[in-house]
Design a protein around this motif. Structure first.
Motif, PDB file in Angstrom:
ATOM      1  N   SER A 114       0.831  -1.333   0.039  1.00  0.00           N
ATOM      2  CA  SER A 114      -0.347   0.298   0.257  1.00  0.00           C
ATOM      3  C   SER A 114       0.693   1.415   0.585  1.00  0.00           C
ATOM      4  CB  SER A 114      -1.182  -0.322   1.123  1.00  0.00           C
ATOM      5  OG  SER A 114      -1.819  -1.093   1.288  1.00  0.00           O
ATOM      6  N   GLY A 117       1.791   1.861  -3.482  1.00  0.00           N
ATOM      7  CA  GLY A 117       1.110   2.475  -4.724  1.00  0.00           C
ATOM      8  C   GLY A 117       0.962   3.369  -4.175  1.00  0.00           C
ATOM      9  N   GLU A 125      10.359   3.690  -3.195  1.00  0.00           N
ATOM     10  CA  GLU A 125       9.709   2.757  -2.587  1.00  0.00           C
ATOM     11  C   GLU A 125      10.355   2.076  -1.447  1.00  0.00           C
ATOM     12  OE1 GLU A 125       9.560  -0.255  -6.468  1.00  0.00           O
ATOM     13  OE2 GLU A 125      11.844  -0.946  -5.614  1.00  0.00           O
TER      14      GLU A 125
END
Length: 300
Positions: A114, A117, A125
């Motif tokens: 999540s 995203g 990331e």
């Protein structure tokens, strides 16, 4: 300038607030925050004289009592999570999925998915760093998006250090890869140079101020033992790996020459002939070089 915008951070906080996963996991909130902050050095928001520090008022209102909202930290100006530097914000997220806090690996995996995203559109990331038994440890890394095709994520892994210099160069690459190919080519060379210098400095190895990229790469390779890499017990595979190492050195030389021929910084008499295709090619070569250095560094 932060790449992770206030809106992106708000989206992550909203998701956490609506999810079944509390940000501090199984730890008391003061213990969790003390991983990142010196709570005894931060002021209290409680006006009563017995609560003079953040450590004392967090314990009072979130451990002894529960009269603050469970997501109070997202808006607390002492931590300023909506506006702090990206690296500090990412450290907070990484700690929310640390195995000592999040003991269920599947829950941590769901949280990371999540987070990513949202984060990937900003150039970051969270990825798996290592496993110890069933426990999974995560780390943050920088990404570049849209290099090869729309929607595709191309990653440069820079785990030699949490270096502002490297992240700044990646941001420049992201900015220029499609609009200023000659500048992007120059950034590629500078990125490899900086990474090699960081490795050499961290390993206590000296280098000359005027050393060119090929020499810096050779020095970093020796320091990391890259040229000694082989596949134990398999002579044929060892020779293949050594051949790849020689090819990688040639790629480094070519990146340096491409920058001299097509990159910015030399005050040429005519416009650079570099195209987006050239910039992407040199970028992808840079990915191979920098990721190999980073992987070797992490293994070491």
């Amino acid at each position: 300038m932060n790449e992770i915008s206030a809106q992106m951070r708000a989206d992550i906080f909203d998701w956490l607030a609506l999810s079944p996963y509390h940000w501090s996991g199984t730890e008391d909130e003061d213990d969790f925050l003390s991983r990142i902050y010196d709570l005894s050095a931060l002021p209290s928001t409680d006006s009563r004289p017995q609560f003079r520090t953040a450590a004392e008022d967090i314990w009072q209102h979130r451990v002894r009592n529960h009269d603050w909202d469970s997501n109070w930290v997202f808006g607390d100006t002492r931590f300023n999570l909506r506006h702090v530097e990206d690296e500090e914000f990412l450290r907070f997220l990484v700690d929310t999925v640390n195995p000592t806090v999040r003991r269920d690996p599947s829950a941590a995996s769901t949280m990371v998915a999540s987070y990513n995203g949202v984060l990937r559109t900003s150039g970051y990331e969270l990825v798996q760093d290592r496993k110890v038994g069933d426990s999974v440890y995560y780390r943050a890394r920088t990404t570049l998006t849209g290099i090869n095709s729309p929607g595709e994520v191309q990653v440069i892994q820079l785990d030699t250090t949490n270096s502002t210099v490297l992240h700044t160069q990646l941001r420049r690459l992201k900015r220029d890869i499609d609009t200023d190919p000659s500048a992007a080519i120059a950034h590629c060379k500078e990125l490899i140079e900086s990474q090699c210098k960081i490795v050499l400095t961290a390993l206590g190895q000296s280098y000359g101020g005027g050393d060119e990229l090929p020499k810096l790469y050779r020095s970093a390779s020796v320091a990391l033992g890259i040229h000694a890499d082989s596949v134990p017990g398999n002579a044929r595979a060892s020779e293949a790996v050594k051949g790849l190492m020689r090819s990688l050195s040639a790629v480094v030389q070519s990146v340096a020459e491409a920058r001299n021929a097509m990159g910015t910084g030399h005050g040429g008499e005519s416009e650079s002939p570099a195209t987006r295709a050239h910039a992407r090619l040199i970028f992808n070569a840079t990915v191979a070089i920098t990721e190999f250095i980073a992987d070797t560094w992490v293994t070491r």
